[in-house]
Scaffold this motif. Structure first.
Motif, PDB file in Angstrom:
ATOM      1  N   MET A 152       0.843  -1.186   0.000  1.00 37.25           N
ATOM      2  CA  MET A 152       0.000   0.000   0.000  1.00 37.25           C
ATOM      3  C   MET A 152       0.888   1.250   0.000  1.00 37.25           C
ATOM      4  O   MET A 152       2.071   1.173   0.344  1.00 37.25           O
ATOM      5  N   THR A 153       0.273   2.368  -0.331  1.00 42.06           N
ATOM      6  CA  THR A 153       0.962   3.646  -0.269  1.00 42.06           C
ATOM      7  C   THR A 153       1.485   3.880   1.140  1.00 42.06           C
ATOM      8  O   THR A 153       0.784   3.576   2.108  1.00 42.06           O
ATOM      9  N   GLN A 154       2.733   4.363   1.248  1.00 41.62           N
ATOM     10  CA  GLN A 154       3.371   4.685   2.528  1.00 41.62           C
ATOM     11  C   GLN A 154       3.714   3.447   3.373  1.00 41.62           C
ATOM     12  O   GLN A 154       4.015   3.568   4.550  1.00 41.62           O
ATOM     13  N   SER A 155       3.657   2.278   2.755  1.00 40.25           N
ATOM     14  CA  SER A 155       4.014   1.087   3.532  1.00 40.25           C
ATOM     15  C   SER A 155       5.531   1.005   3.733  1.00 40.25           C
ATOM     16  O   SER A 155       6.001   0.299   4.622  1.00 40.25           O
ATOM     17  N   LYS A 195       7.753   0.850   0.719  1.00 39.51           N
ATOM     18  CA  LYS A 195       8.322   0.110  -0.421  1.00 39.51           C
ATOM     19  C   LYS A 195       9.625   0.746  -0.918  1.00 39.51           C
ATOM     20  O   LYS A 195      10.637   0.051  -1.048  1.00 39.51           O
ATOM     21  N   SER A 196       9.572   2.044  -1.208  1.00 42.68           N
ATOM     22  CA  SER A 196      10.751   2.691  -1.797  1.00 42.68           C
ATOM     23  C   SER A 196      11.910   2.693  -0.813  1.00 42.68           C
ATOM     24  O   SER A 196      13.067   2.470  -1.194  1.00 42.68           O
ATOM     25  N   SER A 197      11.580   2.911   0.451  1.00 40.87           N
ATOM     26  CA  SER A 197      12.598   2.913   1.488  1.00 40.87           C
ATOM     27  C   SER A 197      13.242   1.528   1.614  1.00 40.87           C
ATOM     28  O   SER A 197      14.469   1.391   1.695  1.00 40.87           O
ATOM     29  N   ALA A 198      12.407   0.482   1.560  1.00 38.27           N
ATOM     30  CA  ALA A 198      12.921  -0.897   1.626  1.00 38.27           C
ATOM     31  C   ALA A 198      13.785  -1.177   0.397  1.00 38.27           C
ATOM     32  O   ALA A 198      14.841  -1.809   0.499  1.00 38.27           O
ATOM     33  N   SER A 217      11.773   8.366  -1.619  1.00 40.89           N
ATOM     34  CA  SER A 217      11.005   7.902  -0.458  1.00 40.89           C
ATOM     35  C   SER A 217      10.773   9.064   0.482  1.00 40.89           C
ATOM     36  O   SER A 217      11.714   9.742   0.879  1.00 40.89           O
ATOM     37  N   SER A 218       9.512   9.329   0.801  1.00 42.91           N
ATOM     38  CA  SER A 218       9.235  10.428   1.725  1.00 42.91           C
ATOM     39  C   SER A 218       7.853  10.254   2.337  1.00 42.91           C
ATOM     40  O   SER A 218       7.029   9.494   1.815  1.00 42.91           O
ATOM     41  N   PHE A 219       7.619  11.004   3.387  1.00 44.41           N
ATOM     42  CA  PHE A 219       6.280  11.015   3.969  1.00 44.41           C
ATOM     43  C   PHE A 219       5.356  11.745   2.996  1.00 44.41           C
ATOM     44  O   PHE A 219       5.735  12.759   2.409  1.00 44.41           O
ATOM     45  N   ALA A 259       9.509  -2.143  11.998  1.00 45.80           N
ATOM     46  CA  ALA A 259       9.558  -3.199  13.014  1.00 45.80           C
ATOM     47  C   ALA A 259      10.115  -2.685  14.343  1.00 45.80           C
ATOM     48  O   ALA A 259       9.880  -3.295  15.388  1.00 45.80           O
ATOM     49  N   GLU A 260      10.823  -1.544  14.293  1.00 43.49           N
ATOM     50  CA  GLU A 260      11.346  -0.986  15.557  1.00 43.49           C
ATOM     51  C   GLU A 260      10.198  -0.633  16.515  1.00 43.49           C
ATOM     52  O   GLU A 260      10.373  -0.634  17.732  1.00 43.49           O
ATOM     53  N   LYS A 261       9.008  -0.367  15.937  1.00 39.91           N
ATOM     54  CA  LYS A 261       7.849  -0.026  16.778  1.00 39.91           C
ATOM     55  C   LYS A 261       7.405  -1.249  17.595  1.00 39.91           C
ATOM     56  O   LYS A 261       6.839  -1.091  18.682  1.00 39.91           O
ATOM     57  N   PHE A 296      11.474  -9.033   9.079  1.00 45.49           N
ATOM     58  CA  PHE A 296      11.238  -7.778   9.810  1.00 45.49           C
ATOM     59  C   PHE A 296      12.355  -6.790   9.459  1.00 45.49           C
ATOM     60  O   PHE A 296      13.530  -7.147   9.525  1.00 45.49           O
ATOM     61  N   GLN A 297      11.948  -5.588   9.113  1.00 43.97           N
ATOM     62  CA  GLN A 297      12.931  -4.541   8.804  1.00 43.97           C
ATOM     63  C   GLN A 297      12.921  -3.476   9.903  1.00 43.97           C
ATOM     64  O   GLN A 297      11.898  -2.833  10.135  1.00 43.97           O
ATOM     65  N   TYR A 298      14.061  -3.329  10.570  1.00 46.02           N
ATOM     66  CA  TYR A 298      14.186  -2.347  11.658  1.00 46.02           C
ATOM     67  C   TYR A 298      14.941  -1.144  11.119  1.00 46.02           C
ATOM     68  O   TYR A 298      15.953  -1.300  10.462  1.00 46.02           O
TER      69      TYR A 298
HETATM   70  N1  LIG Z   1      10.393   4.548  11.244  1.00 48.14           N
HETATM   71  C1  LIG Z   1      10.343   3.990  10.034  1.00 48.14           C
HETATM   72  N2  LIG Z   1       9.997   4.750   8.987  1.00 48.14           N
HETATM   73  C2  LIG Z   1       9.938   4.161   7.774  1.00 48.14           C
HETATM   74  C3  LIG Z   1      10.229   2.767   7.593  1.00 48.14           C
HETATM   75  N3  LIG Z   1      10.068   2.487   6.283  1.00 48.14           N
HETATM   76  C4  LIG Z   1       9.687   3.625   5.668  1.00 48.14           C
HETATM   77  N4  LIG Z   1       9.602   4.636   6.561  1.00 48.14           N
HETATM   78  C5  LIG Z   1       9.185   6.020   6.289  1.00 48.14           C
HETATM   79  O1  LIG Z   1       7.833   5.989   5.815  1.00 48.14           O
HETATM   80  C6  LIG Z   1       7.619   6.994   4.811  1.00 48.14           C
HETATM   81  C7  LIG Z   1       7.096   6.346   3.550  1.00 48.14           C
HETATM   82  O2  LIG Z   1       8.078   5.477   3.021  1.00 48.14           O
HETATM   83  P1  LIG Z   1       8.164   5.184   1.462  1.00 48.14           P
HETATM   84  O3  LIG Z   1       9.304   4.239   1.288  1.00 48.14           O
HETATM   85  O4  LIG Z   1       8.220   6.459   0.662  1.00 48.14           O
HETATM   86  O5  LIG Z   1       6.759   4.443   1.231  1.00 48.14           O
HETATM   87  P2  LIG Z   1       6.076   3.932  -0.128  1.00 48.14           P
HETATM   88  O6  LIG Z   1       4.963   4.876  -0.437  1.00 48.14           O
HETATM   89  O7  LIG Z   1       5.536   2.574   0.174  1.00 48.14           O
HETATM   90  O8  LIG Z   1       7.143   3.882  -1.183  1.00 48.14           O
HETATM   91  C8  LIG Z   1       8.978   7.672   4.622  1.00 48.14           C
HETATM   92  O9  LIG Z   1       8.963   8.878   5.370  1.00 48.14           O
HETATM   93  C9  LIG Z   1       9.984   6.674   5.175  1.00 48.14           C
HETATM   94  O10 LIG Z   1      11.157   7.295   5.671  1.00 48.14           O
HETATM   95  C10 LIG Z   1      10.610   2.003   8.746  1.00 48.14           C
HETATM   96  O11 LIG Z   1      10.871   0.794   8.682  1.00 48.14           O
HETATM   97  N5  LIG Z   1      10.625   2.664   9.941  1.00 48.14           N
END
Ligand SMILES: Nc1nc2c(ncn2[C@@H]2O[C@H](COP(=O)(O)OP(=O)(O)O)[C@@H](O)[C@H]2O)c(=O)[nH]1
Ligand SMILES: [Mg+2]
Length: 217
Positions: free
Chosen positions: A16-19, A21-24, A36-38, A149-151, A183-185
């Motif tokens: 889903m959006t903001q899950s 993905k790009s960050s992983a 990758s951003s909020f 996963a740190e949460k 799990f990704q921390y």
């Molecule tokens: N604390 C934390 N933030 C994360 C994690 N993964 C992604 N984020 C944050 O969540 C937001 C959305 O991530 P993004 O990779 O752009 O989501 P996408 O829409 O699925 O591609 C960004 O601000 C990331 O920095 C995580 O494992 N832990």
């Protein structure tokens, strides 16, 4: 280095959006290739392929060290806040055929926030789309990647306790994908350590599948 000493591993990210993905994807590649951003809405509209540098020390074959290269396909979030299912599905379908049509896909990662309960129609829609894109064998080629996963740790839960108390929807999904999860921390400076752990786990799944791939003709 001859080609027989090199292996390319193809991965695709769904979620889903903001899950996350790009960050992983960036963690897997050891880069910042993917934006990758909020954001309060879906940002990514197009698929994007990223390639890692050559990685050593992950596997040996016939007494020789094999160098790995990871290719990751980042996809638009689904459900998407602006695009229809038909549009997202077509975009991903074309990208899978274009990038992995011949070489094949080793593993799809269903990216899910660990701090959000997995329930409701949205996840069924996402799983259905993965099924439609990957075909009936999707269960053998999909793993769940829990971001944030740190949460879980912050809440005083262990991974086992988290999974034990998970929603029926998540338990059913985990059963479907034969309990393949990671799990990704995200904390401190341990990103490289995280990356190695995640890649080791991914390689375990791929080895269990005897390096077989899904092809898209
Ligand atoms: N604390 C934390 N933030 C994360 C994690 N993964 C992604 N984020 C944050 O969540 C937001 C959305 O991530 P993004 O990779 O752009 O989501 P996408 O829409 O699925 O591609 C960004 O601000 C990331 O920095 C995580 O494992 N832990
Ligand atoms: Mg994204």
């Amino acid at each position: 280095m001859t080609d027989s000493n090199k292996m390319i591993i193809n991965l695709a990210l769904f979620g889903m959006t903001q899950s996350g993905k790009s960050s992983a994807g960036n963690i897997l590649l050891g880069s910042t290739d993917f934006h990758s951003s909020f954001s309060p809405c879906s940002v990514t509209k197009d698929c994007c392929l990223g390639r890692s540098c050559h990685l050593c020390g992950f596997m040996r074959r016939g007494g020789q060290e094999i160098t790995l290269q990871i290719q990751v396909l980042d996809t638009p979030g689904y459900p998407h806040s602006r695009l229809t299912k038909k549009h997202v599905k077509q975009e991903v379908k074309e990208a899978l055929a274009h990038h992995f049509g011949q070489e094949g896909l080793h593993l799809a990662l269903l990216v899910q926030r660990a701090d959000m309960p997995l329930c409701g129609q949205e996840v069924s829609d996402l799983v259905q789309m993965i099924q439609e894109l990957l075909g009936h064998a999707w269960k053998n080629y999909t793993a769940i990647l829990f971001t944030h996963a740190e949460k879980i740790e912050e809440a005083g839960f262990s991974e086992d306790k988290y999974l034990h108390e998970a929603s029926n929807t998540l338990l059913t999904l985990l059963n479907s994908v034969q309990h393949r999860y990671i799990f990704q921390y995200k904390k401190g400076n341990s990103l490289n350590e995280q990356r190695i752990k995640i890649l080791e786990r991914i390689m375990e799944f791929i080895k269990e599948n005897c390096y077989q791939v899904l092809t898209f003709k």
